[in-house]
Design an enzyme around this catalytic site. Structure first.
Site, short mmCIF file in Angstrom:
data_model
loop_
_atom_site.label_atom_id
_atom_site.label_comp_id
_atom_site.label_asym_id
_atom_site.label_seq_id
_atom_site.Cartn_x
_atom_site.Cartn_y
_atom_site.Cartn_z
N HIS A 297 54.18 29.98 34.27
CA HIS A 297 53.46 31.60 34.52
C HIS A 297 53.36 32.87 33.27
O HIS A 297 52.08 33.65 33.06
CB HIS A 297 55.46 32.45 34.70
CG HIS A 297 55.58 31.66 36.26
ND1 HIS A 297 56.72 30.76 36.37
CD2 HIS A 297 55.72 32.60 37.36
CE1 HIS A 297 56.71 30.59 37.87
NE2 HIS A 297 56.18 32.36 37.89
N HIS A 340 63.23 31.05 31.18
CA HIS A 340 62.83 29.26 30.41
C HIS A 340 63.46 29.91 28.74
O HIS A 340 64.12 31.87 28.65
CB HIS A 340 61.62 30.04 30.73
CG HIS A 340 60.58 29.45 30.88
ND1 HIS A 340 60.41 27.88 31.00
CD2 HIS A 340 59.87 29.59 32.63
CE1 HIS A 340 59.69 27.14 32.08
NE2 HIS A 340 59.19 28.86 32.39
N ASP A 344 60.16 28.17 25.22
CA ASP A 344 58.63 27.96 25.90
C ASP A 344 57.62 29.04 26.00
O ASP A 344 56.69 28.49 26.67
CB ASP A 344 59.89 28.23 27.00
CG ASP A 344 61.34 27.07 27.32
OD1 ASP A 344 60.71 26.02 26.14
OD2 ASP A 344 61.56 26.85 27.96
#
Length: 421
Positions: A297, A340, A344
């Site tokens: 994302h 996350h 990340d």
């Protein structure tokens, strides 16, 4: 016009007077003995700090701008290119254009109503015209539809591979009871916001809509699409490797993840299709675990932000501010949802932004393309193929892409001709 490096103090004084800086002629020439070489070496900090210590901010800005123009002129005279402008050489016509407009300074023109930002917008337009005349724009702007189609096939299969790897890593996700969430500086001090991840995906959808509109009107849309497909494919291919080689524990106990066993390969392929068709988005009903390092994302939001800011005119600063704010808030919502780890998100932003800048630095600078040709073919073969004909900056030109209505076509054509003139 003589070479600025050969100017003496009197020449500097005449230059100050001719550009309405007469109030500082004594300061420059009589007190500090500024000749041509010293003038070219001046920075804005030299004007603001002792011993010169000019106290009027507007005058500092205008003087700094005028000195920067002289530097560009002097580079052109000696055929020295400015690396920050991609090898751009500025001609004396730039100086004539800028200096033909009298600058207004509050120290000795109290009736001035113009602002420095207005001059800054004009300078941006002048620089765009000069870049066009000096050949920094690519000489070959063919759409090369085959290469664009090939880049689409590339990203298509990379997304399929990513979806399959997500199925594999979900099967290998560590047991939550044996391997609790890892310590994380942000997540440990931020409560879970259940709806945050959906908001992040809405932010990404808005940015994608803006980028689609830009592509619709951009004259060189197929080059932009090819670049985006190749960059996205490369980043997600790297993500497949990082997800597969190390399985991180679930970042939050609220996720309730556990390894999922599939009876056969066909079941894995079905799950792969579900993830791929839903673009890996929770808004499409896709929920996955184990695909943490690094955040897909964040990659998509950051890539959209960089492409929007790169391929729209600099004067649309409100749009650029919006995309950067959306990028930052999108990252925040990912972390707020505890979907996350912080590492990340950080790695995703760093890799995406660096790869974007590296790609465009090479694409926009012919000298770098030639110097690194052999090394680039080894480490970046897709770039060598997709950008083989594009040898400079892609101009931000816009058009009405349809044959109707004719009024729109004529409007964009007039805008294009005005920009070129």
């Amino acid at each position: 016009m003589t070479n600025v490096r050969d100017w003496n103090c009197e020449d500097v004084k005449q230059w100050l007077i001719s550009n309405s800086f007469e109030g500082y002629a004594d300061l420059f020439c009589d007190q500090h003995k500024i000749d041509g070489k010293a003038l070219l070496a001046l920075e804005e900090s030299d004007l603001r700090e002792p011993p010169m210590q000019i106290r009027v901010l507007g005058d500092v800005k205008h003087l700094s701008l005028a000195i920067q123009i002289l530097k560009l002129e002097n580079q052109d005279k000696f055929n020295v290119s400015d690396p920050t402008n991609g090898g751009l050489k500025i001609s004396h016509r730039y100086s004539k254009r800028v200096h033909s407009r009298p600058l207004k300074h509050s120290a000795y023109r109290q009736d001035s109503t113009s602002t420095f930002s207005d001059d800054d917008d004009v300078i941006d337009e002048e620089i765009e015209k000069i870049i066009s005349r000096k050949g920094c724009y690519s000489r070959n702007l063919d759409s090369e539809l085959f290469k664009t189609a090939l880049s689409f096939v590339y990203v298509f299969f990379v997304f399929l591979l990513t979806s399959f790897v997500m199925v594999v890593v979900h099967d290998r996700v560590p047991d939550m009871h044996r391997y609790p969430p890892l310590p994380d500086l942000f997540l440990d001090n931020m409560p879970v916001i259940p709806w945050a991840f959906e908001v992040c995906e809405l932010v990404g959808s808005v940015l994608f809509t803006v980028w689609t509109i830009i592509l619709f009107f951009h004259k060189h849309r197929f080059i932009l699409m090819r670049r985006m497909f190749s960059l996205l494919g490369t980043v997600f291919l790297l993500r497949c490797v990082t997800m597969l080689i190390t399985s991180l524990s679930v970042p939050g106990v609220h996720l309730h993840c556990q390894g999922q066993k599939y009876p056969d390969m066909w079941a894995k392929f079905q799950r792969t299709y579900e993830i791929w068709s839903g673009f890996g988005m929770s808004l499409q009903g896709v929920r996955s675990c184990g695909d943490y390092m690094f955040s897909g994302h964040t990659v998509c939001i950051t890539m959209l932000n960089f492409f929007i800011t790169e391929y729209t005119p600099r004067r649309i600063y409100m749009l650029h501010t919006f995309t950067w704010v959306a990028n930052i808030f999108g990252i925040f919502f990912i972390l707020a949802a505890h979907e996350h780890y912080s590492i990340d998100v950080f790695i995703a932003f760093y890799i995406t932004s660096r790869l974007f800048l590296y790609y465009h630095t090479l694409a926009n600078n012919r000298s770098l393309m030639l110097r690194d040709m052999n090394r680039r073919r080894v480490w970046f073969p897709l770039f060598s193929y997709f950008e083989s004909k594009c040898d400079g900056i892609v101009p931000n030109e816009f058009e009405w892409p349809l044959l109707w209505p004719k009024s729109f076509c004529s409007y964009f054509e007039r805008k294009r001709k005005k920009h070129l003139n």
